[in-house]
Design a protein around this motif. Structure first.
Motif, PDB file in Angstrom:
ATOM      1  N   VAL A   1      36.341  59.602 -18.901  1.00  0.00           N
ATOM      2  CA  VAL A   1      35.522  58.446 -19.290  1.00  0.00           C
ATOM      3  C   VAL A   1      35.259  57.609 -18.030  1.00  0.00           C
ATOM      4  N   PRO A   2      34.223  57.952 -17.252  1.00  0.00           N
ATOM      5  CA  PRO A   2      33.998  57.246 -15.984  1.00  0.00           C
ATOM      6  C   PRO A   2      33.739  55.758 -16.145  1.00  0.00           C
ATOM      7  N   GLU A   3      33.125  55.353 -17.258  1.00  0.00           N
ATOM      8  CA  GLU A   3      32.832  53.927 -17.435  1.00  0.00           C
ATOM      9  C   GLU A   3      34.094  53.094 -17.650  1.00  0.00           C
ATOM     10  N   ASN A   4      35.211  53.738 -18.009  1.00  0.00           N
ATOM     11  CA  ASN A   4      36.483  53.026 -18.163  1.00  0.00           C
ATOM     12  C   ASN A   4      37.395  53.203 -16.956  1.00  0.00           C
ATOM     13  N   SER A   5      36.900  53.850 -15.917  1.00  0.00           N
ATOM     14  CA  SER A   5      37.666  54.037 -14.692  1.00  0.00           C
ATOM     15  C   SER A   5      37.476  52.811 -13.800  1.00  0.00           C
TER      16      SER A   5
ATOM     17  N   PHE B   1      41.885  54.358 -10.820  1.00  0.00           N
ATOM     18  CA  PHE B   1      42.426  54.801 -12.096  1.00  0.00           C
ATOM     19  C   PHE B   1      41.311  55.536 -12.838  1.00  0.00           C
ATOM     20  N   GLY B   2      41.345  56.864 -12.780  1.00  0.00           N
ATOM     21  CA  GLY B   2      40.352  57.688 -13.465  1.00  0.00           C
ATOM     22  C   GLY B   2      40.746  57.852 -14.918  1.00  0.00           C
ATOM     23  N   CYS B   3      39.941  57.362 -15.821  1.00  0.00           N
ATOM     24  CA  CYS B   3      40.308  57.257 -17.234  1.00  0.00           C
ATOM     25  C   CYS B   3      39.978  58.526 -18.022  1.00  0.00           C
ATOM     26  N   TYR B   4      40.942  58.952 -18.821  1.00  0.00           N
ATOM     27  CA  TYR B   4      40.764  60.063 -19.758  1.00  0.00           C
ATOM     28  C   TYR B   4      41.127  59.581 -21.155  1.00  0.00           C
ATOM     29  N   GLU B   5      40.303  59.937 -22.117  1.00  0.00           N
ATOM     30  CA  GLU B   5      40.584  59.591 -23.513  1.00  0.00           C
ATOM     31  C   GLU B   5      41.087  60.822 -24.248  1.00  0.00           C
TER      32      GLU B   5
ATOM     33  N   SER C   1      37.248  46.392  -9.075  1.00  0.00           N
ATOM     34  CA  SER C   1      35.935  46.860  -9.493  1.00  0.00           C
ATOM     35  C   SER C   1      36.088  47.715 -10.737  1.00  0.00           C
ATOM     36  N   ALA C   2      35.355  47.385 -11.791  1.00  0.00           N
ATOM     37  CA  ALA C   2      35.405  48.133 -13.041  1.00  0.00           C
ATOM     38  C   ALA C   2      34.226  49.110 -13.115  1.00  0.00           C
ATOM     39  N   GLY C   3      34.414  50.199 -13.884  1.00  0.00           N
ATOM     40  CA  GLY C   3      33.364  51.189 -14.045  1.00  0.00           C
ATOM     41  C   GLY C   3      33.109  51.985 -12.777  1.00  0.00           C
ATOM     42  N   VAL C   4      34.181  52.463 -12.122  1.00  0.00           N
ATOM     43  CA  VAL C   4      34.065  53.199 -10.852  1.00  0.00           C
ATOM     44  C   VAL C   4      34.371  54.671 -11.115  1.00  0.00           C
ATOM     45  N   PRO C   5      33.383  55.556 -11.052  1.00  0.00           N
ATOM     46  CA  PRO C   5      33.600  56.966 -11.428  1.00  0.00           C
ATOM     47  C   PRO C   5      34.287  57.826 -10.375  1.00  0.00           C
ATOM     48  N   TYR C   6      34.401  57.347  -9.123  1.00  0.00           N
ATOM     49  CA  TYR C   6      35.014  58.126  -8.049  1.00  0.00           C
ATOM     50  C   TYR C   6      35.946  57.245  -7.216  1.00  0.00           C
ATOM     51  N   PRO C   7      36.983  57.868  -6.629  1.00  0.00           N
ATOM     52  CA  PRO C   7      37.887  57.071  -5.790  1.00  0.00           C
ATOM     53  C   PRO C   7      37.244  56.610  -4.514  1.00  0.00           C
TER      54      PRO C   7
END
Length: 201
Positions: A7-11, A78-82, A195-201
């Motif tokens: 879930v990149p938008e929650n990363s 923090f790369g988010c997974y649901e 920064s919120a909504g970060v899809p890559y480190p």
């Protein structure tokens, strides 16, 4: 294939803090310590960095030499997974300044040594890969509402729990406070969302 969905938008990218005791310490408290990386000068970037969770103000240069070890600040992605309505995270080092020492750790993943110590390890897995299929460590932040984050938030009272189901603790060894899942003093984590909504480190 597992049921984990990236879930990149929650990363997000955040600074990580260790709070001694019950986690009630607020931003600016003397009992709230920014988590950095500890290494040795002779190894430079060739070895994994152990997480350092003790008093340090990181106020002068980006690198500090304390009894033969380097201590420097780092931001974490923090790369988010649901999965089944809950959120887990692939945690990696993030750096925005390519001239800084810590930039060499960018993309290194937070994992655990055989002794239970948390450190940054090089990885070749792309962002968003199936975590269980790749055999990678994923983490749960108990107490975090992952879908409601905004840049600038400071969130306290969190438990970092490994894939093994063990909460992270602070273990002092040779005068250095490390993070460890097998032993040590209990405490809580805090996040400062950069920064919120970060899809890559």
């Amino acid at each position: 294939m597992s049921d984990y969905q990236f879930v990149p938008e929650n990363s997000f990218v955040a600074r990580l803090f260790w709070s001694e005791g019950d986690g009630s310490a607020q931003e600016g408290s003397a009992n709230l310590h920014r988590v950095g990386v500890l290494g040795r000068p002779e190894s430079r970037l060739g070895s994994d960095g152990w997480l350092f969770a003790g008093p340090h103000d990181y106020s002068a240069e980006p690198v500090y030499n304390i009894t033969g070890r380097l201590i420097f600040p780092v931001r974490f992605w923090f790369g988010c997974y649901e999965t089944q309505g809950r959120y887990d995270f692939d945690i990696r080092a993030s750096a925005t300044d390519p001239s800084s020492y810590v930039y060499g750790y960018r993309g290194h993943r937070l994992d655990i040594s055989r002794g239970g110590y948390l450190g940054l390890y090089g990885c070749s897995d792309p962002v968003g890969v199936d975590p269980l299929g790749a055999g990678m460590m994923i983490w749960r932040l108990e107490g975090l509402e992952a879908g409601a984050l905004e840049s600038g938030q400071f969130i306290t009272g969190l438990d970092l729990v490994s894939l093994h189901g063990l909460p992270v603790r602070q273990l002092t060894e040779d005068g250095f406070p490390y993070l460890n899942e097998k032993g040590g003093a209990s405490g809580k984590l805090a996040l400062q969302i950069m920064s919120a909504g970060v899809p890559y480190p």
